[in-house]
Design a protein around this motif. Sequence first.
Motif, PDB file in Angstrom:
ATOM      1  N   ARG A  10       0.772  -1.180  -0.059  1.00 41.70           N
ATOM      2  CA  ARG A  10       0.025   0.087   0.026  1.00 41.70           C
ATOM      3  C   ARG A  10       0.962   1.174  -0.032  1.00 41.70           C
ATOM      4  O   ARG A  10       2.042   1.552   0.753  1.00 41.70           O
ATOM      5  N   THR A  11       0.475   2.242  -0.768  1.00 45.96           N
ATOM      6  CA  THR A  11       1.111   3.717  -0.614  1.00 45.96           C
ATOM      7  C   THR A  11       0.533   4.407   0.361  1.00 45.96           C
ATOM      8  O   THR A  11      -0.654   4.561   0.357  1.00 45.96           O
ATOM      9  N   MET A  12       1.272   4.891   1.354  1.00 46.77           N
ATOM     10  CA  MET A  12       0.694   5.590   2.183  1.00 46.77           C
ATOM     11  C   MET A  12       1.907   6.331   2.977  1.00 46.77           C
ATOM     12  O   MET A  12       2.829   6.266   3.509  1.00 46.77           O
ATOM     13  N   TYR A  13       1.662   7.933   2.684  1.00 47.76           N
ATOM     14  CA  TYR A  13       2.596   8.874   3.275  1.00 47.76           C
ATOM     15  C   TYR A  13       1.809  10.187   2.858  1.00 47.76           C
ATOM     16  O   TYR A  13       1.070  10.385   2.406  1.00 47.76           O
ATOM     17  N   TYR A  14       2.522  11.036   3.923  1.00 43.96           N
ATOM     18  CA  TYR A  14       1.971  12.549   3.652  1.00 43.96           C
ATOM     19  C   TYR A  14       2.919  13.479   4.158  1.00 43.96           C
ATOM     20  O   TYR A  14       3.927  13.131   4.736  1.00 43.96           O
ATOM     21  N   GLY A  15       2.933  14.513   3.703  1.00 44.76           N
ATOM     22  CA  GLY A  15       3.982  15.564   3.943  1.00 44.76           C
ATOM     23  C   GLY A  15       3.954  16.865   3.628  1.00 44.76           C
ATOM     24  O   GLY A  15       2.586  17.447   3.073  1.00 44.76           O
ATOM     25  N   LYS A  16       4.706  17.648   3.627  1.00 45.26           N
ATOM     26  CA  LYS A  16       4.929  19.077   3.188  1.00 45.26           C
ATOM     27  C   LYS A  16       6.032  19.212   1.937  1.00 45.26           C
ATOM     28  O   LYS A  16       7.063  18.852   2.397  1.00 45.26           O
ATOM     29  N   LYS A  17       5.512  20.085   1.074  1.00 44.94           N
ATOM     30  CA  LYS A  17       6.570  20.263   0.001  1.00 44.94           C
ATOM     31  C   LYS A  17       6.802  21.888  -0.187  1.00 44.94           C
ATOM     32  O   LYS A  17       5.876  22.704   0.441  1.00 44.94           O
ATOM     33  N   ASP A  18       7.624  22.328  -0.759  1.00 46.89           N
ATOM     34  CA  ASP A  18       7.979  23.576  -1.072  1.00 46.89           C
ATOM     35  C   ASP A  18       8.235  24.445   0.599  1.00 46.89           C
ATOM     36  O   ASP A  18       7.463  25.443   0.611  1.00 46.89           O
ATOM     37  N   VAL A  19       8.735  23.888   1.387  1.00 47.73           N
ATOM     38  CA  VAL A  19       9.177  24.298   2.586  1.00 47.73           C
ATOM     39  C   VAL A  19      10.467  25.280   2.363  1.00 47.73           C
ATOM     40  O   VAL A  19      11.682  24.648   2.038  1.00 47.73           O
ATOM     41  N   PHE A  20      10.397  26.383   2.175  1.00 49.20           N
ATOM     42  CA  PHE A  20      11.428  27.225   1.857  1.00 49.20           C
ATOM     43  C   PHE A  20      12.227  27.595   3.339  1.00 49.20           C
ATOM     44  O   PHE A  20      11.872  28.278   4.083  1.00 49.20           O
ATOM     45  N   VAL A  21      13.611  27.228   2.758  1.00 51.09           N
ATOM     46  CA  VAL A  21      14.224  27.390   4.172  1.00 51.09           C
ATOM     47  C   VAL A  21      15.603  28.303   3.860  1.00 51.09           C
ATOM     48  O   VAL A  21      16.272  27.921   2.855  1.00 51.09           O
ATOM     49  N   TYR A  22      15.627  29.665   4.468  1.00 49.04           N
ATOM     50  CA  TYR A  22      16.833  30.200   4.166  1.00 49.04           C
ATOM     51  C   TYR A  22      17.548  30.216   5.699  1.00 49.04           C
ATOM     52  O   TYR A  22      17.182  30.909   6.752  1.00 49.04           O
ATOM     53  N   ARG A  23      19.143  29.618   5.666  1.00 49.43           N
ATOM     54  CA  ARG A  23      19.618  29.448   6.823  1.00 49.43           C
ATOM     55  C   ARG A  23      20.787  30.457   6.434  1.00 49.43           C
ATOM     56  O   ARG A  23      21.666  30.118   5.476  1.00 49.43           O
ATOM     57  N   ARG A  42      31.843  26.370  -0.348  1.00 50.80           N
ATOM     58  CA  ARG A  42      30.856  27.430  -0.163  1.00 50.80           C
ATOM     59  C   ARG A  42      30.870  28.161   1.094  1.00 50.80           C
ATOM     60  O   ARG A  42      31.190  27.593   2.377  1.00 50.80           O
ATOM     61  N   SER A  43      30.517  29.642   1.031  1.00 52.51           N
ATOM     62  CA  SER A  43      30.444  30.363   2.333  1.00 52.51           C
ATOM     63  C   SER A  43      29.514  29.837   3.137  1.00 52.51           C
ATOM     64  O   SER A  43      29.644  29.914   4.261  1.00 52.51           O
ATOM     65  N   ASN A  44      28.373  29.310   2.384  1.00 51.68           N
ATOM     66  CA  ASN A  44      27.112  29.210   3.328  1.00 51.68           C
ATOM     67  C   ASN A  44      26.490  30.407   4.178  1.00 51.68           C
ATOM     68  O   ASN A  44      25.768  30.244   5.165  1.00 51.68           O
ATOM     69  N   THR A  45      27.016  31.754   3.729  1.00 50.36           N
ATOM     70  CA  THR A  45      26.481  32.913   4.367  1.00 50.36           C
ATOM     71  C   THR A  45      24.764  32.715   4.004  1.00 50.36           C
ATOM     72  O   THR A  45      23.953  33.230   4.984  1.00 50.36           O
ATOM     73  N   ILE A  46      24.547  32.363   3.005  1.00 52.93           N
ATOM     74  CA  ILE A  46      22.964  31.960   2.534  1.00 52.93           C
ATOM     75  C   ILE A  46      22.837  30.683   2.189  1.00 52.93           C
ATOM     76  O   ILE A  46      23.552  30.197   1.190  1.00 52.93           O
ATOM     77  N   MET A  47      22.061  29.704   3.039  1.00 54.11           N
ATOM     78  CA  MET A  47      21.819  28.438   2.141  1.00 54.11           C
ATOM     79  C   MET A  47      20.498  28.456   2.308  1.00 54.11           C
ATOM     80  O   MET A  47      19.630  28.543   3.094  1.00 54.11           O
ATOM     81  N   ALA A  48      20.011  28.457   0.824  1.00 50.87           N
ATOM     82  CA  ALA A  48      18.631  28.761   0.503  1.00 50.87           C
ATOM     83  C   ALA A  48      18.011  27.283  -0.080  1.00 50.87           C
ATOM     84  O   ALA A  48      18.693  26.657  -0.951  1.00 50.87           O
ATOM     85  N   MET A  49      17.103  26.811   0.290  1.00 52.34           N
ATOM     86  CA  MET A  49      16.645  25.590  -0.102  1.00 52.34           C
ATOM     87  C   MET A  49      15.089  25.438  -0.115  1.00 52.34           C
ATOM     88  O   MET A  49      14.333  26.176   0.672  1.00 52.34           O
ATOM     89  N   ASP A  50      14.787  24.645  -1.142  1.00 55.77           N
ATOM     90  CA  ASP A  50      13.320  24.415  -0.900  1.00 55.77           C
ATOM     91  C   ASP A  50      13.121  22.838  -0.765  1.00 55.77           C
ATOM     92  O   ASP A  50      13.670  21.915  -1.372  1.00 55.77           O
ATOM     93  N   ILE A  51      12.422  22.639   0.394  1.00 52.02           N
ATOM     94  CA  ILE A  51      12.688  21.186   0.885  1.00 52.02           C
ATOM     95  C   ILE A  51      11.185  20.527   0.995  1.00 52.02           C
ATOM     96  O   ILE A  51      10.365  21.333   1.108  1.00 52.02           O
ATOM     97  N   GLN A  52      11.258  19.298   0.902  1.00 48.45           N
ATOM     98  CA  GLN A  52      10.209  18.465   0.885  1.00 48.45           C
ATOM     99  C   GLN A  52      10.277  17.235   1.782  1.00 48.45           C
ATOM    100  O   GLN A  52      11.515  16.831   1.931  1.00 48.45           O
ATOM    101  N   ALA A  53       9.318  17.042   2.798  1.00 48.02           N
ATOM    102  CA  ALA A  53       9.467  16.043   3.613  1.00 48.02           C
ATOM    103  C   ALA A  53       8.110  14.958   3.566  1.00 48.02           C
ATOM    104  O   ALA A  53       7.073  15.695   3.632  1.00 48.02           O
ATOM    105  N   ALA A  54       8.171  13.739   3.679  1.00 46.91           N
ATOM    106  CA  ALA A  54       7.186  12.950   3.672  1.00 46.91           C
ATOM    107  C   ALA A  54       7.409  11.900   4.790  1.00 46.91           C
ATOM    108  O   ALA A  54       8.404  11.328   4.931  1.00 46.91           O
ATOM    109  N   LEU A  55       6.262  11.613   5.558  1.00 41.61           N
ATOM    110  CA  LEU A  55       6.481  10.678   6.650  1.00 41.61           C
ATOM    111  C   LEU A  55       5.812   9.318   6.212  1.00 41.61           C
ATOM    112  O   LEU A  55       4.540   9.391   5.728  1.00 41.61           O
ATOM    113  N   LYS A  56       6.140   8.343   6.915  1.00 42.41           N
ATOM    114  CA  LYS A  56       5.579   7.095   6.503  1.00 42.41           C
ATOM    115  C   LYS A  56       5.467   6.231   8.022  1.00 42.41           C
ATOM    116  O   LYS A  56       6.116   6.407   8.823  1.00 42.41           O
TER     117      LYS A  56
END
Length: 311
Positions: A10-23, A42-56
């Motif tokens: 069975r496919t079963m997951y849920y989550g959030k996408k397009d979590v924009f993280v600017y560290r 990389r200096s990593n002065t800005i780490m900019a990311m579009d993150i997706q997470a799914a829980l199972k």
Amino acid sequence: MQTKAVTAERTMYYGKKDVFVYRTYASPLQVQPIPESSFTGRSNTIMAMDIQAALKGKAFLSSFKDGDNSLVIATDSMKNFILHQAGEFTGSTMDDLLQYTAVKFLETYDHIQGVEMSGTQLPFKESGEDGAAETVYREHACEKPYAAVEAVRREDGTIVLEEHVSGVTSLHLIKVKGSSFAGFIRDEYTTLPETTDRPLFIYLDIFWRYSNKNHMRENYAAAEQIQHIAESVFRELDSPSIQKLIFDIGCRILKRFPQLAEVSFESNNRTWETIREEIPGSKEGKVFTEPRPPYGFQGFTVFREDMEEEI
Ligand SMILES: O=c1[nH]c(=O)c2[nH]c(=O)[nH]c2[nH]1
């Protein structure tokens, strides 16, 4: 989402996408230079990311079947969790941040069995002519580092990193001469002429796996270095097709980074349409325009055993 319903399971997951993280001011990344690239970090002065997470996990079945939300971590809370962990994180790569956060999810919530996380990095380049400005960045288009991880809780309760893929997506590379495409099947369906010298334009996504998951921290292969290898091989070799070109790029990447087990490609042919073959008074000038759909594509994984000859 990578998870697909291809098995009887069975496919079963849920989550959030397009979590924009600017560290900002994360630990700088340092890597050893390679012949194809002067990139050293990389200096990593800005780490900019579009993150997706799914829980199972089986625990979520009742939320789907019975509307019982008692074990549901709201996706809004997942977003807050991801953003919070970005502030706790002490590492220097998105791969590491994803692993750190996926494991934190499993440590914090006992009923989760697996966490899939992926992210696309949004590169910000130093602004200013010499790149010397330390506080002003311009957003950079096209190629983006990518990473995906899956952390799982085993039967015995231990949390392990089950999957880790790194990548660089949306490389748009054009070589104005020195590529050909000939010798393909000619039958009643063929209208394409053979070319001995075409302006090859490709869109390229590259993904790689380490042979040992610890290498991600100790021997990091940076997306910038992989990109520079792709550019070097493209420049150096006269390719008879995109198929051969991506194979050669893969061999060079594996040669340069012994810590990698495999490199995969998804390529897209965006070769310009030729409008004028010759321009009076110009030795090599031509005129082209955008290609029209449909577009060709290739997918291939290069393994270490494929590397027979030196490239
Ligand atoms: O490099 C190429 N590979 C193909 O398989 C192909 N097919 C095509 O029409 N043009 C190209 N180019």
